[in-house]
Write a protein that holds these residues in place. Structure first.
Motif, PDB file in Angstrom:
ATOM      1  N   UNK A  86      -1.118   2.320  27.314  1.00  0.00           N
ATOM      2  CA  UNK A  86       0.137   2.770  27.904  1.00  0.00           C
ATOM      3  C   UNK A  86       0.264   2.208  29.313  1.00  0.00           C
ATOM      4  N   UNK A  87       1.498   1.899  29.727  1.00  0.00           N
ATOM      5  CA  UNK A  87       1.737   1.268  31.028  1.00  0.00           C
ATOM      6  C   UNK A  87       2.622   2.147  31.907  1.00  0.00           C
ATOM      7  N   UNK A 105      10.841   7.520  23.454  1.00  0.00           N
ATOM      8  CA  UNK A 105      10.622   7.349  22.018  1.00  0.00           C
ATOM      9  C   UNK A 105      10.216   5.928  21.635  1.00  0.00           C
ATOM     10  N   UNK A 106      10.514   4.958  22.483  1.00  0.00           N
ATOM     11  CA  UNK A 106      10.332   3.542  22.120  1.00  0.00           C
ATOM     12  C   UNK A 106       8.950   3.213  21.538  1.00  0.00           C
ATOM     13  N   UNK A 107       7.837   3.614  22.189  1.00  0.00           N
ATOM     14  CA  UNK A 107       6.525   3.260  21.615  1.00  0.00           C
ATOM     15  C   UNK A 107       6.317   3.795  20.209  1.00  0.00           C
ATOM     16  N   UNK A 108       6.946   4.925  19.896  1.00  0.00           N
ATOM     17  CA  UNK A 108       6.786   5.514  18.573  1.00  0.00           C
ATOM     18  C   UNK A 108       7.591   4.747  17.526  1.00  0.00           C
ATOM     19  N   UNK A 109       8.714   4.187  17.957  1.00  0.00           N
ATOM     20  CA  UNK A 109       9.486   3.336  17.049  1.00  0.00           C
ATOM     21  C   UNK A 109       8.688   2.099  16.674  1.00  0.00           C
ATOM     22  N   UNK A 121       6.870  14.662  19.102  1.00  0.00           N
ATOM     23  CA  UNK A 121       6.051  14.069  20.162  1.00  0.00           C
ATOM     24  C   UNK A 121       6.839  13.966  21.463  1.00  0.00           C
ATOM     25  N   UNK A 122       8.072  13.454  21.371  1.00  0.00           N
ATOM     26  CA  UNK A 122       8.879  13.256  22.577  1.00  0.00           C
ATOM     27  C   UNK A 122       9.164  14.591  23.249  1.00  0.00           C
ATOM     28  N   UNK A 123       9.563  15.595  22.468  1.00  0.00           N
ATOM     29  CA  UNK A 123       9.858  16.908  23.037  1.00  0.00           C
ATOM     30  C   UNK A 123       8.633  17.500  23.723  1.00  0.00           C
ATOM     31  N   UNK A 157       3.079   8.980  25.240  1.00  0.00           N
ATOM     32  CA  UNK A 157       3.625   9.632  24.051  1.00  0.00           C
ATOM     33  C   UNK A 157       2.887   9.220  22.774  1.00  0.00           C
ATOM     34  N   UNK A 158       2.342   8.007  22.741  1.00  0.00           N
ATOM     35  CA  UNK A 158       1.617   7.529  21.556  1.00  0.00           C
ATOM     36  C   UNK A 158       0.123   7.843  21.623  1.00  0.00           C
TER      37      UNK A 158
END
Length: 225
Positions: A86-87, A105-109, A121-123, A157-158
């Motif tokens: 993660x960055x 949400x982007x990394x999960x997509x 996860x995001x919530x 998030x991931x």
């Protein structure tokens, strides 16, 4: 977790060679919080880019969790980063056209996670970072401290094992900067390995150990605990 041997990065322009890194050996154990320090141009960000698999070294070895990732092709570097790293950047690097929820949400997509799991996860992470009430807002509607909370949320998030932070408080006032460092400390205490580039002695004091670079070489390592 991270081990480099004789890591070298050379930038070439016509007949000029510039050594951004010149034989760097570092070892970061799982669960450590390490700060990389040094003057501008010493190679800090170049080292972080290589460790984050945004670039390859010109020479030397880089092992990540026992895997030699020194010379991966760009496609393979991208795949390896997903879910592993993660960055967090000084400039936040949020996408202006996406709201807070969608930025995080982007990394999960990229991991092709199911919609229900992504939302959960995001919530969870936005709630933890105390920014959930801004989920539908856009980056330009947030303060600097709030934007960095969103950036940290996106980074974690991931559930990556490694978080790379490049001057994470550089655009923040003292109060927000300390809050961000406390958040990173909490993540580290929960098991995340953190490698941070900083000019700040205050921020470095949150780390377990500092590595000082000068002219692309390690000149000093010391414990801060």
């Amino acid at each position: 977790m991270i081990k480099t041997e004789k890591l070298t990065k050379v930038f070439r322009t016509e007949d000029i060679e510039t050594f951004a890194l010149n034989g760097v050996d570092i070892h970061v154990k799982k669960g450590e919080f390490v700060a990389i320090m040094g003057p501008s141009g010493c190679g800090k960000s170049t080292l972080l880019n290589i460790i984050g698999l945004l670039d390859n070294p010109s020479e030397g070895i880089y092992n990540f969790n026992g895997t030699d990732v020194s010379n991966l092709k760009e496609k393979d570097r991208t795949q390896f980063r997903k879910g592993n790293i993660g960055f967090v950047f000084q400039s936040f690097n949020l996408i202006d056209e996406l709201n807070v929820h969608d930025n995080v949400e982007l990394p999960l997509l990229y991991l092709k996670m199911k919609t229900s799991e992504r939302k959960k996860r995001v919530d969870e992470v936005l709630g933890r970072m105390k920014i959930g009430h801004r989920a539908k807002h856009f980056p330009q509607q947030l303060s600097g401290g709030q934007q960095q909370r969103v950036a940290i949320s996106r980074a974690v998030v991931a559930n990556p094992g490694l978080i790379l932070a490049d001057e994470p408080t550089g655009n923040l006032d003292t109060k927000n900067g300390i809050e961000v460092m406390n958040l990173l400390t909490e993540l580290n205490q929960e098991g995340a390995t953190i490698l941070m580039v900083t000019h700040s002695d205050r921020d470095a004091g949150f780390a377990h150990r500092t590595i000082n670079l000068l002219d692309g070489q390690v000149i000093l390592e010391k414990s801060t605990s």
